[in-house]
Motif scaffolding. Structure first.
Motif, PDB file in Angstrom:
ATOM      1  N   ALA A  96       1.139  -1.415   0.236  1.00  0.00           N
ATOM      2  CA  ALA A  96       0.088   0.204  -0.060  1.00  0.00           C
ATOM      3  C   ALA A  96       1.105   0.934   0.703  1.00  0.00           C
ATOM      4  CB  ALA A  96      -0.946   0.048   1.136  1.00  0.00           C
ATOM      5  N   ALA A  97       1.361   1.876  -1.151  1.00  0.00           N
ATOM      6  CA  ALA A  97       1.710   3.257  -1.019  1.00  0.00           C
ATOM      7  C   ALA A  97       0.972   4.305   0.242  1.00  0.00           C
ATOM      8  CB  ALA A  97       0.838   3.398  -2.076  1.00  0.00           C
ATOM      9  N   VAL A  98       1.837   5.742  -0.157  1.00  0.00           N
ATOM     10  CA  VAL A  98       1.526   6.533   1.518  1.00  0.00           C
ATOM     11  C   VAL A  98       0.343   6.894   0.888  1.00  0.00           C
ATOM     12  CG1 VAL A  98       2.444   7.981   3.270  1.00  0.00           C
ATOM     13  CG2 VAL A  98       3.307   5.566   2.712  1.00  0.00           C
ATOM     14  N   GLY A  99      -0.490   7.240   1.546  1.00  0.00           N
ATOM     15  CA  GLY A  99      -1.837   8.582   1.049  1.00  0.00           C
ATOM     16  C   GLY A  99      -2.131   9.794   1.855  1.00  0.00           C
ATOM     17  N   ILE A 100      -1.735  11.389   1.498  1.00  0.00           N
ATOM     18  CA  ILE A 100      -1.522  12.204   2.859  1.00  0.00           C
ATOM     19  C   ILE A 100      -2.463  13.187   1.874  1.00  0.00           C
ATOM     20  CG2 ILE A 100      -0.378  13.649   2.820  1.00  0.00           C
ATOM     21  CD1 ILE A 100       2.387  12.673   2.328  1.00  0.00           C
ATOM     22  N   ARG A 101      -3.439  13.692   2.834  1.00  0.00           N
ATOM     23  CA  ARG A 101      -4.258  14.080   2.049  1.00  0.00           C
ATOM     24  C   ARG A 101      -5.241  15.107   2.803  1.00  0.00           C
ATOM     25  NH1 ARG A 101      -7.284   9.545   2.305  1.00  0.00           N
ATOM     26  NH2 ARG A 101      -8.935   9.795   4.331  1.00  0.00           N
ATOM     27  N   GLY A 102      -5.367  16.899   2.791  1.00  0.00           N
ATOM     28  CA  GLY A 102      -6.265  17.358   3.500  1.00  0.00           C
ATOM     29  C   GLY A 102      -7.300  17.819   3.570  1.00  0.00           C
ATOM     30  N   GLY A 103      -8.275  17.488   4.832  1.00  0.00           N
ATOM     31  CA  GLY A 103      -9.461  17.850   5.258  1.00  0.00           C
ATOM     32  C   GLY A 103      -9.824  18.987   6.004  1.00  0.00           C
ATOM     33  N   ASN A 104     -10.801  19.323   6.292  1.00  0.00           N
ATOM     34  CA  ASN A 104     -11.886  20.116   7.378  1.00  0.00           C
ATOM     35  C   ASN A 104     -10.994  19.787   8.301  1.00  0.00           C
ATOM     36  OD1 ASN A 104     -13.814  21.067   5.398  1.00  0.00           O
ATOM     37  ND2 ASN A 104     -15.630  19.226   5.881  1.00  0.00           N
ATOM     38  N   GLY A 105     -10.200  20.827   8.806  1.00  0.00           N
ATOM     39  CA  GLY A 105      -9.439  20.579  10.311  1.00  0.00           C
ATOM     40  C   GLY A 105      -8.502  19.921  10.324  1.00  0.00           C
ATOM     41  N   LEU A 106      -8.254  19.004   9.507  1.00  0.00           N
ATOM     42  CA  LEU A 106      -7.575  17.764   9.878  1.00  0.00           C
ATOM     43  C   LEU A 106      -6.417  17.297   8.352  1.00  0.00           C
ATOM     44  CD1 LEU A 106      -8.503  14.810   8.857  1.00  0.00           C
ATOM     45  CD2 LEU A 106     -10.458  15.044  10.832  1.00  0.00           C
ATOM     46  N   ILE A 107      -5.211  16.744   8.722  1.00  0.00           N
ATOM     47  CA  ILE A 107      -4.452  16.314   7.123  1.00  0.00           C
ATOM     48  C   ILE A 107      -4.776  14.781   7.852  1.00  0.00           C
ATOM     49  CG2 ILE A 107      -2.122  15.952   7.034  1.00  0.00           C
ATOM     50  CD1 ILE A 107      -2.065  18.829   7.756  1.00  0.00           C
ATOM     51  N   THR A 108      -4.832  13.731   6.972  1.00  0.00           N
ATOM     52  CA  THR A 108      -4.864  12.439   7.058  1.00  0.00           C
ATOM     53  C   THR A 108      -3.568  11.552   6.288  1.00  0.00           C
ATOM     54  OG1 THR A 108      -6.893  12.918   7.286  1.00  0.00           O
ATOM     55  CG2 THR A 108      -6.631   9.950   6.521  1.00  0.00           C
ATOM     56  N   GLN A 149       5.580  15.812   5.209  1.00  0.00           N
ATOM     57  CA  GLN A 149       6.814  14.466   4.664  1.00  0.00           C
ATOM     58  C   GLN A 149       6.321  13.078   5.643  1.00  0.00           C
ATOM     59  OE1 GLN A 149      10.702  15.629   5.562  1.00  0.00           O
ATOM     60  NE2 GLN A 149      11.176  13.999   4.584  1.00  0.00           N
ATOM     61  N   ALA A 150       5.617  11.908   4.929  1.00  0.00           N
ATOM     62  CA  ALA A 150       5.818  11.022   5.639  1.00  0.00           C
ATOM     63  C   ALA A 150       6.642   9.912   4.610  1.00  0.00           C
ATOM     64  CB  ALA A 150       4.172  10.324   5.342  1.00  0.00           C
ATOM     65  N   GLY A 151       7.687   9.653   5.143  1.00  0.00           N
ATOM     66  CA  GLY A 151       8.816   8.603   5.192  1.00  0.00           C
ATOM     67  C   GLY A 151       9.638   9.552   3.660  1.00  0.00           C
TER      68      GLY A 151
END
Length: 160
Positions: A96-108, A149-151
């Motif tokens: 599984a590839a690392v996934g980074i995304r922004g949302g309402n009031g948070l970063i996942t 940055q994740a890894g």
């Protein structure tokens, strides 16, 4: 053409309004192909239109040094700078590839278990650093633009 000026009295020589007229194009070269060298030995010769090369003969357990020369109708060029390459193996593939995304009031951040995760503002200020122990981490953030940055993966995200 060469101009040499010597002076014991430190005078300068200035040359102005020089015109260069090249010789007729009787030395034009025609590209016919490329030689590809692996570890200093000829590995392949390809046509002039070929711009990629896959080396199926290379030892997959070793790193190899590659150089390329251009073949012209009047001879071979000097070799390019050497590049070292190695084969990647199944150990380098993750499910599984690392996934980074922004949302309402948070970063996942997903699939980053055990990886160092850092969140920065565009000005370079650190907002958060963590090492998630699960496949999903959420970081509370004020609305704005962030760099995460994740890894080895880096993404820009917008938090609303």
């Amino acid at each position: 053409m060469a101009i040499r000026c010597t002076s014991d009295f430190r005078f300068l020589l200035f040359v102005d309004d020089v015109t260069f007229i090249p010789r007729p194009d009787d030395n034009a070269l025609t590209l016919t192909g490329y030689n590809i060298y692996r570890d200093g030995r000829l590995a392949a010769t390809v046509d002039a239109g070929v711009t990629t090369f896959a080396d199926s003969e290379a030892d997959p357990s070793a790193e190899h040094s590659y150089m390329v020369t251009a073949l012209y109708d009047k001879g071979e060029s000097r070799p390019s700078d050497a590049v070292t390459a190695g084969m990647s193996g199944i150990g380098n593939i993750s499910a599984a590839a690392v996934g980074i995304r922004g949302g309402n009031g948070l970063i996942t951040v997903e699939n980053a278990s055990g990886l160092a995760v850092s969140v920065f503002t565009p000005a370079g200020h650190t907002v958060a650093t963590l090492t998630p122990d699960s496949d999903r981490a959420t970081i509370a953030a004020a609305p704005g633009l962030y760099i995460v940055q994740a890894g080895t993966k880096v993404r820009k995200v917008i938090v609303k």
